[in-house]
Each structure stands twice: as C-alpha cells, then as structure tokens.
Design an enzyme around this catalytic site. Structure first.
Site, mmCIF file in Angstrom:
data_model
loop_
_atom_site.group_PDB
_atom_site.id
_atom_site.type_symbol
_atom_site.label_atom_id
_atom_site.label_comp_id
_atom_site.label_asym_id
_atom_site.label_seq_id
_atom_site.Cartn_x
_atom_site.Cartn_y
_atom_site.Cartn_z
ATOM 1 N N ASP A 238 0.838 -1.199 0.000
ATOM 2 C CA ASP A 238 0.000 0.000 0.000
ATOM 3 C C ASP A 238 0.872 1.247 0.000
ATOM 4 O O ASP A 238 2.041 1.213 0.404
ATOM 5 C CB ASP A 238 -0.895 0.030 1.247
ATOM 6 C CG ASP A 238 -1.985 -1.020 1.215
ATOM 7 O OD1 ASP A 238 -2.277 -1.535 0.124
ATOM 8 O OD2 ASP A 238 -2.542 -1.312 2.285
ATOM 9 N N ARG A 239 0.280 2.374 -0.392
ATOM 10 C CA ARG A 239 0.998 3.651 -0.444
ATOM 11 C C ARG A 239 1.653 3.989 0.894
ATOM 12 O O ARG A 239 2.822 4.380 0.953
ATOM 13 C CB ARG A 239 0.032 4.767 -0.862
ATOM 14 C CG ARG A 239 0.642 6.159 -0.837
ATOM 15 C CD ARG A 239 -0.355 7.223 -1.310
ATOM 16 N NE ARG A 239 0.164 8.559 -1.076
ATOM 17 C CZ ARG A 239 1.030 9.187 -1.869
ATOM 18 N NH1 ARG A 239 1.472 8.571 -2.961
ATOM 19 N NH2 ARG A 239 1.455 10.400 -1.605
#
Length: 292
Positions: free
Chosen positions: A134-135
């Site tokens: 994920d970011r």
C-alpha cells in the site's frame, strides 16, 4: 539490449519438451518464446521442443525482448536497491509512495522510478511486481525482470515458499504473546476500496507476535499466511486493535502521519539458482522514533 536467457544442462536422455517442463518452463512461456521472437538452443543450434536430448547437452532458452507498457512513464527518483541480478530486483520502498500509479497519484510511484532504472541500464523488461505494498506501507518489494521469473515467483507464493514479515504499531494494549487471526475478508458493499471481515469473504490468516506493549499502542510482528487486499489492516481492526495512523480502518493519526506498517523481512528461493534468500529492512524513522 541483450535479451534475458536461462541456461541448463540435460541430466538424461529424453525430449526437450519434457526437460523444459521439469525446469519450470510453462507452456505459456514456451508459446511466448516461439511466437514472440525468442529462441531455444541446444549446443548452440536452434531447435524445436521435439528435439531429442542427450545427457550433457547444453540448453539455452532466449526469451523475447519485453517493452515497458506505453502508459508507464519512466521518472527519475530515489531508488533504494537491496539486491539486484539478471532475474530479480529487491527494493526498499519509502512510505507515502504508491507501488504503481493511480488516478490520485499518476506519477512518482515506485513503478515509475524502476522504469527509469530499467531504461538507464538497458534492461528489456516490463514491470513485474511480485509483492505489492500500500501507499502508506514502507519496506521490501520484490520485482521480477522477466515474465517467466514472475511466473516462478507466483508459484512460490502459492506453495508458501516466499514469506514476508511485517512490523506494525497497533492501537491499544495487546496481551497475548502469540496468536493467529483467521477471518475471511471481502469487499465492503458500500466501498470500492474498503474491505471487511465477512462470512462470504476469502479465507485469510495472519500470525501475530507481540514485541512490546506501550501505554498507547502495541509493537507487533505479523506474518501473512494468505495475501488478501488490506489483510493486516482489516484483521487488526477486526480484533479492535487497528493500525496506528490507519484512519480508513479506525486508527488515528495523533502519533504518526501514515499507517504504521513496515515490511521488515522478505524470504524466498531464488527462481534460477535455487538459493535461499533473506532480505531485511530496518524500520523507517517515523516508526522507529515511537518504539525507542
């Protein structure tokens, strides 16, 4: 650009097709070699898969040149390389960076920067990310430099020969030293992004180990036995200990400006050499400052 190739030595007599299968070359890969501009050589001569092998024959599979997708722009940026050879690229992703471009963040992703690295070093590959983060999540990411290598890594993941260990900060005080969360995960009906534990979801299992409990949070280690989207985030929220900083799943950002999750270890078998590999990444400064 030099194409990616793999070399083998025949251990016994038999058809080349059977030997290639035993070496992990799939029918799909063979089709891409045959119709995409690759070659199969035995003792330096181009042959078909029906070629009879003798023990000791030298077999070379030359893979077709790959091109980066037209939609992915190569961009300069910092790239922390942990390991690199002709098959694999292991990098340490910072927090607040997409693994691949998105509508909200169309540039500056890890994929954009790796594309530039491939371009600068004349590596003829599309982007094959085997382990995506994920970011907000920092840590180790595994990238294959060839479709065939990506296929072999996918098999490793299915056979649980590849594993990742994470460190995280979870809200609240966790009392158990070790436990396993087993709860199915599916998409939430009201969202295209959010997941939740639900009876009709996919089987998901996360192993949790308590490292240290603090007044406001618990420092934990996690190992995924399955790879569902947002698995760690959903499972921790499910047991009422959401990730610190994960405001999508019930956490707050009073201690840190992103979800406190880091991929600390990556373990796999090298898809060409068969060597066991273990990579480690220290916690980023924002998490490390909270657990000193």
């Amino acid at each position: 650009m030099k194409p990616f190739e793999l070399k083998y030595v025949a251990g016994e007599k038999g058809l080349l097709r059977e030997a290639l299968h035993n070496w992990g070359i799939s029918k799909r890969t063979l089709a891409s070699v045959k119709y995409g501009g690759g070659q199969i050589l035995v003792n330096g001569n181009e042959v078909t898969v029906r070629h009879p092998l003798e023990s000791g024959d030298a077999v070379t599979v030359v893979f077709p040149l790959e091109e980066l997708g037209k939609g992915l722009q190569a961009e300069s940026g910092d790239l922390k390389i942990v390991f690199e050879d002709d098959s694999l690229l292991i990098v340490d992703k910072p927090p607040l960076q997409n693994t691949i471009p998105s509508r909200e963040h169309p540039s500056g992703s890890l994929a954009n920067i790796v594309a530039k690295h491939f371009e600068d070093n004349e590596i003829p590959a599309t982007l094959h990310i085997a382990t995506r983060l994920d970011r907000d999540t920092s840590g180790l990411v595994c990238i294959a430099k060839n479709r065939h290598i990506h296929h072999m890594l996918s098999i490793q993941q299915q056979e649980k020969k590849m594993s990742r260990r994470y460190e995280a900060l979870a809200h609240g005080k966790i009392d158990q030293k070790r436990f396993t969360i087993t709860a199915p995960i599916g998409r939430k009906n009201s969202s295209i992004i959010e997941r939740e534990v639900r009876a009709d979801g996919q089987f998901a299992e996360t192993e949790v180990k308590l490292l240290k409990a603090y007044p406001e949070f618990s420092h934990i280690q996690l190992k995924l036995n399955t790879g569902r989207t947002h698995q760690i985030r959903v499972h921790l929220a499910h047991i009422n200990h959401p990730l610190v900083g994960d405001d999508l799943y019930g956490g707050t950002r009073n201690l840190i400006s992103r979800q406190a999750l880091h991929c600390r270890e990556l373990e796999l078998v090298h898809p060409v050499t068969g060597e066991g590999l273990l990579f480690e990444s220290p916690n980023r400064e924002d998490m490390a400052a909270l657990i000193r």
